[in-house]
Each structure stands twice: as C-alpha cells, then as structure tokens.
Motif scaffolding. Structure first.
Motif, short mmCIF file in Angstrom:
data_model
loop_
_atom_site.label_atom_id
_atom_site.label_comp_id
_atom_site.label_asym_id
_atom_site.label_seq_id
_atom_site.Cartn_x
_atom_site.Cartn_y
_atom_site.Cartn_z
N TYR A 33 -53.07 -51.88 44.91
CA TYR A 33 -52.82 -52.02 43.47
C TYR A 33 -51.40 -52.53 43.26
O TYR A 33 -50.48 -52.17 44.01
N PHE A 35 -48.40 -53.15 40.07
CA PHE A 35 -48.03 -52.67 38.74
C PHE A 35 -46.74 -53.35 38.27
O PHE A 35 -45.89 -53.73 39.08
N TYR A 37 -43.78 -52.01 35.65
CA TYR A 37 -43.27 -50.93 34.81
C TYR A 37 -42.06 -51.45 34.03
O TYR A 37 -41.26 -52.22 34.54
N ARG A 50 -51.41 -53.37 35.20
CA ARG A 50 -51.72 -53.16 36.59
C ARG A 50 -52.85 -54.10 37.00
O ARG A 50 -53.65 -54.55 36.18
N SER A 95 -48.96 -50.15 45.39
CA SER A 95 -49.54 -48.89 45.85
C SER A 95 -50.81 -49.19 46.62
O SER A 95 -51.68 -49.91 46.12
N GLY A 98 -55.72 -45.26 46.76
CA GLY A 98 -55.78 -43.84 47.11
C GLY A 98 -54.58 -43.09 46.60
O GLY A 98 -54.11 -43.32 45.50
N ASN A 99 -54.04 -42.20 47.42
CA ASN A 99 -53.00 -41.29 46.93
C ASN A 99 -51.60 -41.71 47.34
O ASN A 99 -50.65 -40.95 47.18
N THR A 100 -51.46 -42.90 47.88
CA THR A 100 -50.14 -43.27 48.39
C THR A 100 -49.16 -43.52 47.25
O THR A 100 -49.54 -43.99 46.18
N PRO A 101 -47.90 -43.20 47.47
CA PRO A 101 -46.89 -43.38 46.43
C PRO A 101 -46.61 -44.85 46.14
O PRO A 101 -47.02 -45.74 46.88
N LEU A 102 -45.86 -45.10 45.06
CA LEU A 102 -45.48 -46.44 44.69
C LEU A 102 -44.29 -46.91 45.51
O LEU A 102 -43.38 -46.13 45.81
N PHE A 104 -41.33 -49.67 45.02
CA PHE A 104 -40.76 -50.43 43.91
C PHE A 104 -39.87 -51.56 44.41
O PHE A 104 -39.20 -51.46 45.44
N GLY A 105 -39.83 -52.64 43.62
CA GLY A 105 -38.79 -53.63 43.79
C GLY A 105 -37.50 -53.14 43.14
O GLY A 105 -37.47 -52.07 42.53
#
Lengths: 114, 111
Positions: A33, A35, A37, A50, A95, A98-102, A104-105
């Motif tokens: 995924y 995103f 923000y 997203r 991401s 599943g449950n993996t964290p983001l 970020f740039g």
C-alpha cells in the motif's frame, strides 16, 4: 528494507493552480500500500489518499489524485485547484500488506501562495 | 469517538530523568505504533505491537521501552532521557488493512 524518497524538500504553487509532488520507493514485494499524508502546522497527521498496489486504477479523492507507476516504483500526488489550506508538509509512505508499520519519506513542504 | 489520544501534549525533561508517554485508543485496534519525528524529517518507527502482550522493535528503539497489557493502551517509556530524544512523538493504531489513525503528538524537549 523498503525505502521512500521524496526529492523535493520544498515547493510552492499559486492559489487555484495545480501542483505535483514526487515520490519514489524501493521494494521487492508485489503487493503493498502507498499513502500520502498531510501534516499542517497543527502537527496532525491527516491521510490524504491511498493506493493499493494490485489496483491499476489511480486513486482520486476530490482535488487530490495520484499517478501510480508500479514498474517505475513512482507514486506522485497531484493537487488541483490549490487552496491556501493545502499549505502543509506532505509525506509519502509505504506499507506492506497486513500489519506492517509505515515507512515514511522525509516530506515535501508545500506553500500555497495567494 | 476519541480515536487515538496521547498525553501529555508537551513536556520538558532534564537529562537523565524518566517519563512515560501515554497512548490510548478506543477503536479496538489490534495494531499500535510509536513513531518519532525529528525536525525536517519524516516519521521513524520506534516500537510497534500487533496485539496485547506482543511488542516488537522498529527502526530506532534504543533508549525506549514499551508494554501492551491491554488492547487500548500502548505506553512508551524513556528511562534515562538524553538530548538526542528531543522530538515529536506520534502514536498510531490500525485494524487490518485500514489506514493508520494518528494521535496529535507529544512534543518532548530534553535539556
């Protein structure tokens, strides 16, 4: 490890004009995924849009749309009809499904000028 | 619906002091995360949890500890505060494939 790169530290745009923010990422995965923000001066993290990697159609949310190029690992954000309230830091994030964290740039600071 | 609540919003610590940053969510989310944001940078993952009783290290865990005794709460502990831990701390939660919900952040200064 996955990495996200935003090559534009700062950008500015005239009110009502269109601006495109760039993002590239590195991953060996096929499903994931992406995103965008927004972080205004209030410091809140606000989800803008997203994209699921398995979807070929580019995501859109009102004035915000993305150009997702999976083969090029590129995920740019287009803001149409820019408004003063769009002034903020914009972060691209990745991401794995599943449950993996983001991941970020470093962000792009966008200023909308009246 | 409160979402993700972080307390305190601001704090100043002296070097060597300890404190706990509180995070609670009322959305029954299994997954919770702690990030830090240094000036001019994106967020970096400190610790995360996939459910009560389960925690794992992120990219920058040194100097921090976490616990997850309930689904709702995910406190972050600084044992010996150092100037390098001056940052803005964000807690987030998510459920399944839904996007993360973020708290409003805690601005921590260590002098």
């Amino acid at each position: 490890a996955q990495t996200v790169t935003q090559s534009q530290p700062e950008m500015s745009v005239q009110e009502a004009e269109t601006v495109t923010l760039s993002c590239t990422y590195d991953t060996s995965e096929n499903n994931y995924y992406l995103f965008w923000y927004k972080q205004p001066p209030s410091r809140q993290m606000i989800l803008v849009i997203r994209q699921e990697a398995y979807k070929q159609q580019n995501a859109t949310e009102n004035r915000f749309s993305v150009n997702f190029q999976k083969a090029a690992k590129s995920f740019s954000l287009k803001i149409s009809d820019s408004q003063l309230g769009d002034t903020a830091m914009y972060f691209c994030a990745y991401s794995l499904s599943g449950n993996t964290p983001l991941v970020f740039g470093k962000g792009t600071r966008l200023s909308v000028i009246a | 619906n409160a979402g993700v609540t972080q307390t305190p919003k601001f704090r100043i610590l002296k070097i060597g002091q300890s404190m706990t940053l509180q995070c609670t969510q009322d959305m029954n989310h299994n997954y919770m995360y702690w990030y830090r944001q240094d000036p001019g940078m994106g967020l970096k993952l400190i610790y995360y949890s996939v459910g009560a009783g389960i925690t794992d290290k992120g990219e920058v865990p040194n100097g921090y500890n976490v616990s997850r005794s309930t689904t709702e709460d995910f406190p972050l502990r600084l044992e010996l505060a150092a100037p390098s831990q001056t940052s803005v701390y964000f807690c987030a939660s998510r459920s399944g494939f839904q996007p993360q919900h973020f708290g409003d952040g805690t601005r921590l200064s260590i002098l």
